[in-house]
Design a protein around this motif. Sequence first.
Motif, PDB file in Angstrom:
ATOM      1  N   ILE A  99      -6.294   3.205   9.844  1.00 31.67           N
ATOM      2  CA  ILE A  99      -7.036   3.416   8.207  1.00 31.67           C
ATOM      3  C   ILE A  99      -7.166   5.054   8.434  1.00 31.67           C
ATOM      4  CG2 ILE A  99      -7.758   2.895   6.335  1.00 31.67           C
ATOM      5  CD1 ILE A  99      -7.889  -0.357   7.218  1.00 31.67           C
ATOM      6  N   HIS A 116     -11.547  -1.006   1.528  1.00 34.74           N
ATOM      7  CA  HIS A 116     -10.826  -1.082   2.716  1.00 34.74           C
ATOM      8  C   HIS A 116     -11.268  -0.869   4.099  1.00 34.74           C
ATOM      9  CE1 HIS A 116      -6.582  -0.012   3.600  1.00 34.74           C
ATOM     10  NE2 HIS A 116      -5.818  -1.668   3.829  1.00 34.74           N
ATOM     11  N   ARG A 145       1.650   6.810  10.960  1.00 34.55           N
ATOM     12  CA  ARG A 145       1.246   6.620  12.288  1.00 34.55           C
ATOM     13  C   ARG A 145       2.058   6.129  13.579  1.00 34.55           C
ATOM     14  NH1 ARG A 145      -2.408   3.794   8.726  1.00 34.55           N
ATOM     15  NH2 ARG A 145      -3.406   2.395  10.467  1.00 34.55           N
ATOM     16  N   HIS A 197      -2.527 -12.773   3.944  1.00 36.51           N
ATOM     17  CA  HIS A 197      -2.450 -12.449   5.650  1.00 36.51           C
ATOM     18  C   HIS A 197      -2.743 -14.231   5.872  1.00 36.51           C
ATOM     19  CE1 HIS A 197      -1.974  -8.675   6.431  1.00 36.51           C
ATOM     20  NE2 HIS A 197      -2.755  -8.280   5.789  1.00 36.51           N
ATOM     21  N   ASP A 250       3.615  -6.419   2.522  1.00 30.88           N
ATOM     22  CA  ASP A 250       3.204  -5.128   2.942  1.00 30.88           C
ATOM     23  C   ASP A 250       3.101  -4.012   3.181  1.00 30.88           C
ATOM     24  OD1 ASP A 250      -0.273  -5.222   3.153  1.00 30.88           O
ATOM     25  OD2 ASP A 250       0.276  -5.596   5.413  1.00 30.88           O
ATOM     26  N   HIS A 289      -7.641 -10.117   0.770  1.00 30.52           N
ATOM     27  CA  HIS A 289      -7.227  -9.481   2.712  1.00 30.52           C
ATOM     28  C   HIS A 289      -8.140 -10.615   3.080  1.00 30.52           C
ATOM     29  CE1 HIS A 289      -4.681  -6.038   1.431  1.00 30.52           C
ATOM     30  NE2 HIS A 289      -4.454  -5.866   2.768  1.00 30.52           N
ATOM     31  N   TYR A 343      -6.598   3.810   0.361  1.00 29.68           N
ATOM     32  CA  TYR A 343      -6.493   5.713   1.467  1.00 29.68           C
ATOM     33  C   TYR A 343      -7.341   7.222   0.970  1.00 29.68           C
ATOM     34  CZ  TYR A 343      -2.923   2.555   3.714  1.00 29.68           C
ATOM     35  OH  TYR A 343      -2.525   1.739   5.067  1.00 29.68           O
ATOM     36  N   TYR A 359      -4.619  -2.509  17.455  1.00 24.68           N
ATOM     37  CA  TYR A 359      -4.768  -2.141  16.596  1.00 24.68           C
ATOM     38  C   TYR A 359      -6.304  -1.582  15.972  1.00 24.68           C
ATOM     39  CZ  TYR A 359      -4.831  -2.280  11.236  1.00 24.68           C
ATOM     40  OH  TYR A 359      -4.511  -1.795   9.971  1.00 24.68           O
ATOM     41  N   PHE A 361     -11.140  -5.615   1.974  1.00 24.06           N
ATOM     42  CA  PHE A 361     -10.204  -6.046   3.102  1.00 24.06           C
ATOM     43  C   PHE A 361     -12.103  -6.414   3.653  1.00 24.06           C
ATOM     44  CE2 PHE A 361      -9.242  -4.768   7.110  1.00 24.06           C
ATOM     45  CZ  PHE A 361      -8.263  -5.500   8.381  1.00 24.06           C
ATOM     46  N   ASN A 387       3.119  -0.712   4.410  1.00 23.90           N
ATOM     47  CA  ASN A 387       1.814   0.338   4.429  1.00 23.90           C
ATOM     48  C   ASN A 387       2.286   1.357   6.490  1.00 23.90           C
ATOM     49  OD1 ASN A 387      -0.279  -0.255   7.068  1.00 23.90           O
ATOM     50  ND2 ASN A 387      -0.198  -2.338   6.234  1.00 23.90           N
ATOM     51  N   PRO A 388       1.185   2.505   6.412  1.00 21.19           N
ATOM     52  CA  PRO A 388       2.030   2.841   7.660  1.00 21.19           C
ATOM     53  C   PRO A 388       1.026   2.359   8.716  1.00 21.19           C
ATOM     54  CG  PRO A 388      -0.284   4.530   6.534  1.00 21.19           C
ATOM     55  CD  PRO A 388       0.549   2.954   5.691  1.00 21.19           C
ATOM     56  N   GLY A 389       0.245   1.458   9.111  1.00 19.70           N
ATOM     57  CA  GLY A 389      -0.435   1.307   9.783  1.00 19.70           C
ATOM     58  C   GLY A 389      -0.092  -0.274  10.270  1.00 19.70           C
ATOM     59  N   SER A 390       0.121  -1.089   9.826  1.00 21.41           N
ATOM     60  CA  SER A 390       0.683  -2.519   9.420  1.00 21.41           C
ATOM     61  C   SER A 390       1.951  -3.173   9.781  1.00 21.41           C
ATOM     62  CB  SER A 390      -0.388  -3.615   9.937  1.00 21.41           C
ATOM     63  OG  SER A 390      -0.889  -3.137   8.286  1.00 21.41           O
ATOM     64  N   GLN A 412      -7.146 -11.974   8.568  1.00 24.78           N
ATOM     65  CA  GLN A 412      -6.155 -11.789   9.257  1.00 24.78           C
ATOM     66  C   GLN A 412      -6.206 -11.045  10.899  1.00 24.78           C
ATOM     67  OE1 GLN A 412      -5.360  -7.311   7.941  1.00 24.78           O
ATOM     68  NE2 GLN A 412      -3.444  -7.307   9.016  1.00 24.78           N
ATOM     69  N   HIS A 415       0.770  -0.994   0.433  1.00 26.23           N
ATOM     70  CA  HIS A 415      -0.205  -0.009  -0.056  1.00 26.23           C
ATOM     71  C   HIS A 415       1.116   1.502   0.047  1.00 26.23           C
ATOM     72  CE1 HIS A 415      -3.452  -2.234   1.589  1.00 26.23           C
ATOM     73  NE2 HIS A 415      -2.110  -2.869   2.356  1.00 26.23           N
TER      74      HIS A 415
HETATM   75  N1  DI6 Z   1      -4.712  -5.343   6.482  1.00 25.37           N
HETATM   76  C1  DI6 Z   1      -3.815  -4.225   7.566  1.00 25.37           C
HETATM   77  O1  DI6 Z   1      -3.027  -4.720   7.794  1.00 25.37           O
HETATM   78  C2  DI6 Z   1      -3.997  -3.702   6.337  1.00 25.37           C
HETATM   79  N2  DI6 Z   1      -5.033  -3.373   5.844  1.00 25.37           N
HETATM   80  C3  DI6 Z   1      -5.710  -4.150   5.844  1.00 25.37           C
HETATM   81  O2  DI6 Z   1      -6.459  -4.500   5.380  1.00 25.37           O
HETATM   82  C4  DI6 Z   1      -3.181  -2.078   7.312  1.00 25.37           C
HETATM   83  C5  DI6 Z   1      -3.541  -0.911   6.999  1.00 25.37           C
HETATM   84  C6  DI6 Z   1      -3.272   0.225   7.627  1.00 25.37           C
HETATM   85  O3  DI6 Z   1      -3.305   0.522   9.208  1.00 25.37           O
HETATM   86  O4  DI6 Z   1      -3.613   1.620   7.354  1.00 25.37           O
END
Ligand code: DI6
Length: 399
Positions: free
Chosen positions: A101, A174, A78, A261, A313, A238, A141, A91, A210, A315-318, A241, A71
């Motif tokens: 997100i 998402h 974050r 995932h 994967d 996705h 995003y 999370y 997702f 992305n700024p979060g996970s 997960q 992503h």
């Molecule tokens: N699963 C994830 O791990 C990322 N998106 C998703 O569907 C996380 C995306 C985020 O936290 O910004």
Amino acid sequence: MTLKLWRHARIATMSGDQPWGWIERGALLAEGERIAWVGAERDIPRDAQPQQEIDLQGALVTPGLIDAHTHLVYGGDRAAEFEQRLQGASYEEIAQRGGGIASTVAATRAASDDVLFASAQRRARTLMAEGVTTIEIKSGYGLSEQHEARCLAVARRLGNELPLSVRTTSLAAHALPKEYAGRADDYIDAACRWLAAQHARGLVDAVDAFCDTIGFTSAQTRRIFDAARALGLPVKLHAEQLSNQHGAALAAEYGALSCDHLEHLDAQGIAAMRASGTVAMLLPGAYYFLRETKLPPITELRTAGVPIAIATDHNPGSSPALSLLLMLNMACTLFRLTPEEAFAGVTVHAACALGLNDRGRLAPGLRADLALWDVEHPRELAYRFGVNPCRQRIFGGPP
Ligand code: DI6
Ligand code: FE
């Protein structure tokens, strides 16, 4: 077309019956952007008259790496949320409070095209420095018609301006944007309409969603998949997960390229993926960063013969990871893959996960996307971490 010969190489072709597709003292000929021949140095075709010849002095040559789940296009970061998680917030809790997100969506919408492009380009170059020649980039995003299209256009522009293949994936499903709070089904209707417009502009290579408690239901995912199918676009998901929503079986029903995932994947999901030839995309960076404890069912996937791919994967979060080599190490240490399985996961199986059969292996007719490494054996690429032994990256043949 320029014919170029690399010789005195150790080659992991990831093709054929030998482990690693190994050639101990090998050579490779590229004509234009394709591989013309690869084999033992003593068997170089006698009539070949390369304009350029390079002695690699025993360096390792592998297919260029493929990061088939990222992503990469977003605004902000974050890091503050990371601190909250370290103090005990989960999370999911952060997402439910409107962070997660949603906070990246706000930062992405606020960023100009040029800022989005510049930050994504820096990230792409970091991946490329480790021998990556193909990446997938998801939207997800933007979450509005304008901003989803904008993020996909930034991803396309990266592919046009860098020596890198970019495959784009539309991931409007998402998260639910705040404008649609309480109206997830209306949002899915809108996302299906946007998809047709994105497709008409040539912005989409595949469609993702997702499917989870903090994402969308399987019924909503099915509607996204129906819209993709109507446009002739392949899907991926996705899935499984954070919980088991039976998303993998649903995606397999649509012939998904990959399910990603999969920590909570069950036996039925595995059987369905096997039957549909769907790749299992494992993402050790997210598993690690969210401190998950439930492992994906590796042994069962292996026994069933489901191809396994590995990606950042990013992305700024996970998973704020920008090293596919580190993911190789994590796939081995955390998921107990063998180094060869992990490496197949960032080459041959990653290509399958993108529906590409012209790369991920070294064989005549395929793209001459190569990575040259200062190591003796490819298992070392999974063994060390925090170092980058990539000597050179060749994208589409000479120079
Ligand atoms: N699963 C994830 O791990 C990322 N998106 C998703 O569907 C996380 C995306 C985020 O936290 O910004
Ligand atoms: Fe992801």
